[in-house]
Write a protein that holds these residues in place. Structure first.
Motif, PDB file in Angstrom:
ATOM      1  N   LYS A 189       0.833  -1.201   0.000  1.00 40.85           N
ATOM      2  CA  LYS A 189       0.000   0.000   0.000  1.00 40.85           C
ATOM      3  C   LYS A 189       0.865   1.248   0.000  1.00 40.85           C
ATOM      4  CE  LYS A 189      -3.670   2.310   2.630  1.00 40.85           C
ATOM      5  NZ  LYS A 189      -4.577   2.225   3.803  1.00 40.85           N
ATOM      6  N   GLU A 190       1.981   1.192   0.723  1.00 44.28           N
ATOM      7  CA  GLU A 190       2.885   2.346   0.785  1.00 44.28           C
ATOM      8  C   GLU A 190       3.470   2.645  -0.584  1.00 44.28           C
ATOM      9  OE1 GLU A 190       2.871  -0.181   2.912  1.00 44.28           O
ATOM     10  OE2 GLU A 190       2.019   0.901   4.640  1.00 44.28           O
ATOM     11  N   THR A 191       3.818   1.597  -1.340  1.00 48.44           N
ATOM     12  CA  THR A 191       4.359   1.795  -2.686  1.00 48.44           C
ATOM     13  C   THR A 191       3.312   2.393  -3.604  1.00 48.44           C
ATOM     14  OG1 THR A 191       5.940  -0.026  -2.458  1.00 48.44           O
ATOM     15  CG2 THR A 191       5.367   0.648  -4.695  1.00 48.44           C
ATOM     16  N   GLN A 192       2.083   1.889  -3.519  1.00 48.37           N
ATOM     17  CA  GLN A 192       1.005   2.446  -4.333  1.00 48.37           C
ATOM     18  C   GLN A 192       0.799   3.929  -4.033  1.00 48.37           C
ATOM     19  OE1 GLN A 192      -2.335  -0.103  -3.434  1.00 48.37           O
ATOM     20  NE2 GLN A 192      -1.896  -1.485  -5.136  1.00 48.37           N
ATOM     21  N   GLN A 193       0.850   4.289  -2.749  1.00 48.13           N
ATOM     22  CA  GLN A 193       0.679   5.691  -2.373  1.00 48.13           C
ATOM     23  C   GLN A 193       1.826   6.543  -2.898  1.00 48.13           C
ATOM     24  OE1 GLN A 193       0.266   5.280   1.901  1.00 48.13           O
ATOM     25  NE2 GLN A 193      -1.957   5.434   1.787  1.00 48.13           N
ATOM     26  N   LEU A 194       3.047   6.012  -2.826  1.00 50.68           N
ATOM     27  CA  LEU A 194       4.211   6.734  -3.347  1.00 50.68           C
ATOM     28  C   LEU A 194       4.050   7.005  -4.835  1.00 50.68           C
ATOM     29  CD1 LEU A 194       7.147   7.794  -3.399  1.00 50.68           C
ATOM     30  CD2 LEU A 194       7.894   5.408  -3.648  1.00 50.68           C
ATOM     31  N   GLN A 229       1.596   9.686  -5.544  1.00 50.19           N
ATOM     32  CA  GLN A 229       2.146  11.003  -5.238  1.00 50.19           C
ATOM     33  C   GLN A 229       3.069  11.489  -6.353  1.00 50.19           C
ATOM     34  OE1 GLN A 229       1.432  13.055  -2.818  1.00 50.19           O
ATOM     35  NE2 GLN A 229       0.190  11.755  -1.486  1.00 50.19           N
ATOM     36  N   VAL A 230       3.829  10.572  -6.931  1.00 48.00           N
ATOM     37  CA  VAL A 230       4.704  10.940  -8.044  1.00 48.00           C
ATOM     38  C   VAL A 230       3.868  11.434  -9.221  1.00 48.00           C
ATOM     39  CG1 VAL A 230       6.408  10.114  -9.720  1.00 48.00           C
ATOM     40  CG2 VAL A 230       6.541   9.363  -7.337  1.00 48.00           C
ATOM     41  N   ILE A 231       2.755  10.769  -9.495  1.00 45.27           N
ATOM     42  CA  ILE A 231       1.876  11.192 -10.592  1.00 45.27           C
ATOM     43  C   ILE A 231       1.393  12.621 -10.353  1.00 45.27           C
ATOM     44  CG2 ILE A 231      -0.321  10.803 -11.758  1.00 45.27           C
ATOM     45  CD1 ILE A 231       0.013   7.831 -11.220  1.00 45.27           C
ATOM     46  N   ALA A 232       0.960  12.901  -9.124  1.00 47.45           N
ATOM     47  CA  ALA A 232       0.460  14.243  -8.805  1.00 47.45           C
ATOM     48  C   ALA A 232       1.550  15.295  -8.998  1.00 47.45           C
ATOM     49  CB  ALA A 232      -0.068  14.277  -7.375  1.00 47.45           C
ATOM     50  N   LEU A 233       2.778  14.977  -8.598  1.00 46.97           N
ATOM     51  CA  LEU A 233       3.886  15.921  -8.754  1.00 46.97           C
ATOM     52  C   LEU A 233       4.283  16.085 -10.216  1.00 46.97           C
ATOM     53  CD1 LEU A 233       6.107  14.763  -5.760  1.00 46.97           C
ATOM     54  CD2 LEU A 233       4.832  16.921  -5.926  1.00 46.97           C
ATOM     55  N   ALA A 234       4.111  15.019 -10.995  1.00 47.92           N
ATOM     56  CA  ALA A 234       4.490  15.052 -12.403  1.00 47.92           C
ATOM     57  C   ALA A 234       3.424  15.702 -13.284  1.00 47.92           C
ATOM     58  CB  ALA A 234       4.765  13.634 -12.900  1.00 47.92           C
ATOM     59  N   LYS A 238      -8.340  15.963 -17.134  1.00 46.92           N
ATOM     60  CA  LYS A 238      -9.108  15.523 -15.976  1.00 46.92           C
ATOM     61  C   LYS A 238      -8.243  15.490 -14.709  1.00 46.92           C
ATOM     62  CE  LYS A 238     -13.313  14.658 -17.339  1.00 46.92           C
ATOM     63  NZ  LYS A 238     -13.194  15.541 -18.521  1.00 46.92           N
ATOM     64  N   ARG A 239      -7.011  15.000 -14.837  1.00 45.29           N
ATOM     65  CA  ARG A 239      -6.174  14.861 -13.647  1.00 45.29           C
ATOM     66  C   ARG A 239      -5.915  16.208 -12.985  1.00 45.29           C
ATOM     67  NH1 ARG A 239      -3.609  11.012 -11.803  1.00 45.29           N
ATOM     68  NH2 ARG A 239      -3.740   9.803 -13.714  1.00 45.29           N
ATOM     69  N   ALA A 240      -5.658  17.225 -13.792  1.00 43.57           N
ATOM     70  CA  ALA A 240      -5.325  18.535 -13.235  1.00 43.57           C
ATOM     71  C   ALA A 240      -6.557  19.315 -12.792  1.00 43.57           C
ATOM     72  CB  ALA A 240      -4.538  19.352 -14.256  1.00 43.57           C
ATOM     73  N   ASN A 241      -7.738  18.753 -12.996  1.00 43.27           N
ATOM     74  CA  ASN A 241      -8.980  19.420 -12.603  1.00 43.27           C
ATOM     75  C   ASN A 241      -9.850  18.494 -11.756  1.00 43.27           C
ATOM     76  OD1 ASN A 241      -9.113  22.143 -14.271  1.00 43.27           O
ATOM     77  ND2 ASN A 241      -8.241  20.576 -15.600  1.00 43.27           N
ATOM     78  N   SER A 242      -9.209  17.775 -10.861  1.00 42.16           N
ATOM     79  CA  SER A 242      -9.932  16.820 -10.022  1.00 42.16           C
ATOM     80  C   SER A 242      -9.342  16.794  -8.619  1.00 42.16           C
ATOM     81  CB  SER A 242      -9.866  15.419 -10.634  1.00 42.16           C
ATOM     82  OG  SER A 242      -8.525  14.997 -10.780  1.00 42.16           O
ATOM     83  N   VAL A 243     -10.119  16.245  -7.700  1.00 46.79           N
ATOM     84  CA  VAL A 243      -9.673  16.116  -6.315  1.00 46.79           C
ATOM     85  C   VAL A 243      -8.747  14.913  -6.199  1.00 46.79           C
ATOM     86  CG1 VAL A 243     -10.388  15.961  -3.905  1.00 46.79           C
ATOM     87  CG2 VAL A 243     -11.924  17.005  -5.598  1.00 46.79           C
ATOM     88  N   PHE A 244      -7.567  15.129  -5.659  1.00 51.45           N
ATOM     89  CA  PHE A 244      -6.630  14.034  -5.400  1.00 51.45           C
ATOM     90  C   PHE A 244      -7.005  13.448  -4.046  1.00 51.45           C
ATOM     91  CE2 PHE A 244      -2.388  12.512  -3.932  1.00 51.45           C
ATOM     92  CZ  PHE A 244      -2.149  11.597  -4.944  1.00 51.45           C
ATOM     93  N   THR A 245      -7.575  12.242  -4.055  1.00 51.56           N
ATOM     94  CA  THR A 245      -8.211  11.668  -2.856  1.00 51.56           C
ATOM     95  C   THR A 245      -7.385  10.576  -2.190  1.00 51.56           C
ATOM     96  OG1 THR A 245      -9.403  10.022  -4.157  1.00 51.56           O
ATOM     97  CG2 THR A 245     -10.497  12.145  -3.809  1.00 51.56           C
ATOM     98  N   ILE A 246      -6.078  10.536  -2.470  1.00 56.93           N
ATOM     99  CA  ILE A 246      -5.244   9.504  -1.853  1.00 56.93           C
ATOM    100  C   ILE A 246      -4.894   9.940  -0.441  1.00 56.93           C
ATOM    101  CG2 ILE A 246      -3.174   8.100  -2.111  1.00 56.93           C
ATOM    102  CD1 ILE A 246      -5.290   7.828  -4.355  1.00 56.93           C
TER     103      ILE A 246
END
Length: 255
Positions: free
Chosen positions: A5-10, A13-18, A40-48
């Protein structure tokens, strides 16, 4: 590889930063993102992350997007609290863009794909107008979207690379990679429609994987829509495996 789960979260997070948005506003453990409606990605709620601690979180988030003149949209990954997806479904939020997140070892990708020496590879650490021009043309995007994409590309703060492939001095394919903590996110892989089925997509992945590997990045990953059969076939051929699944939910009533 056993994906924790920690790897998936990491990786999320990289996707959001990229893929940064013009407006990024923290909301409890989530992030509200808006970027003039471009992507869509840049106009949505990041819910992780954990559920907001307030009971009226949905109405507050909807107010934020209403102020941006955007339909409320949520990015839902495997580390999004399950009740979020259920609640959104009850409130007229429709699932769109169901995706797989696929990954592979950078070195293995380089070893799998034989280099095409007919192609000239150009790397740029920062985006430039020429790259954006080619991106807009190959993706066949309307010119009204250009500024929104430029905001995304220019605001990436982690190490990144913009790739151009040319054949006989003509741009035939593009791609980008952004890296952090041993993981590299590949995006914007596009091949000129007139040059498809010639292995140029594989060359883009190879060159981006090579750059990532040379910069201490063991794994590369990307997201692909479940409806993209050609892309899925390519990535399966290259040896990619599924890391997780995700989708968006967007408001379909009263907006």
């Amino acid at each position: 590889m056993n994906i924790s789960k920690e790897t998936q979260q990491l990786v999320e997070q990289v996707i959001a930063l990229a893929w940064p948005a013009e407006i990024e506003e923290p909301y409890h453990s989530w992030m509200l993102r808006a970027n003039r409606g471009v992507s869509k990605r840049a106009n949505s709620v990041f819910t992780i992350g954990e559920m907001p601690s307030t009971d009226n979180w949905l109405s507050e988030i909807e107010r934020f997007y209403d102020n941006q003149l955007l339909s409320p949209c949520f990015y839902i990954g495997e580390n999004t609290p399950q009740e979020v997806d259920q609640l959104l479904a009850k409130n007229n939020y429709e699932i769109i863009n169901e995706m797989y997140l696929l990954y592979h070892e950078s070195k293995r990708v380089v070893e799998t794909v034989e280099k095409n020496n007919e192609l000239v590879t150009t790397f740029n650490h920062d985006v430039n107008s020429s790259w954006v021009d080619s991106f807009m043309q190959l993706e066949r995007h309307d010119t009204s979207l250009r500024e929104g994409y430029e905001i995304i590309f220019q605001n990436i703060q982690i190490p990144k690379m913009f790739l151009t492939l040319k054949l006989n001095e003509k741009v035939v394919a593009l791609g980008t990679v952004a890296i952090k903590d041993g993981w590299g996110y590949i995006s914007n892989v596009v091949v000129d429609q007139r040059y498809r089925r010639r292995g140029f997509g594989s060359q883009v992945i190879r060159e981006l994987a090579k750059w990532a590997y040379e910069h201490d990045t063991k794994y590369i990953f990307l997201q692909v829509k479940k409806t993209n059969k050609a892309g899925l076939k390519l990535y399966e051929h290259l040896g990619f495996s599924t890391l997780s699944e995700s989708h968006f939910r967007i408001k379909t009533v009263n907006y």
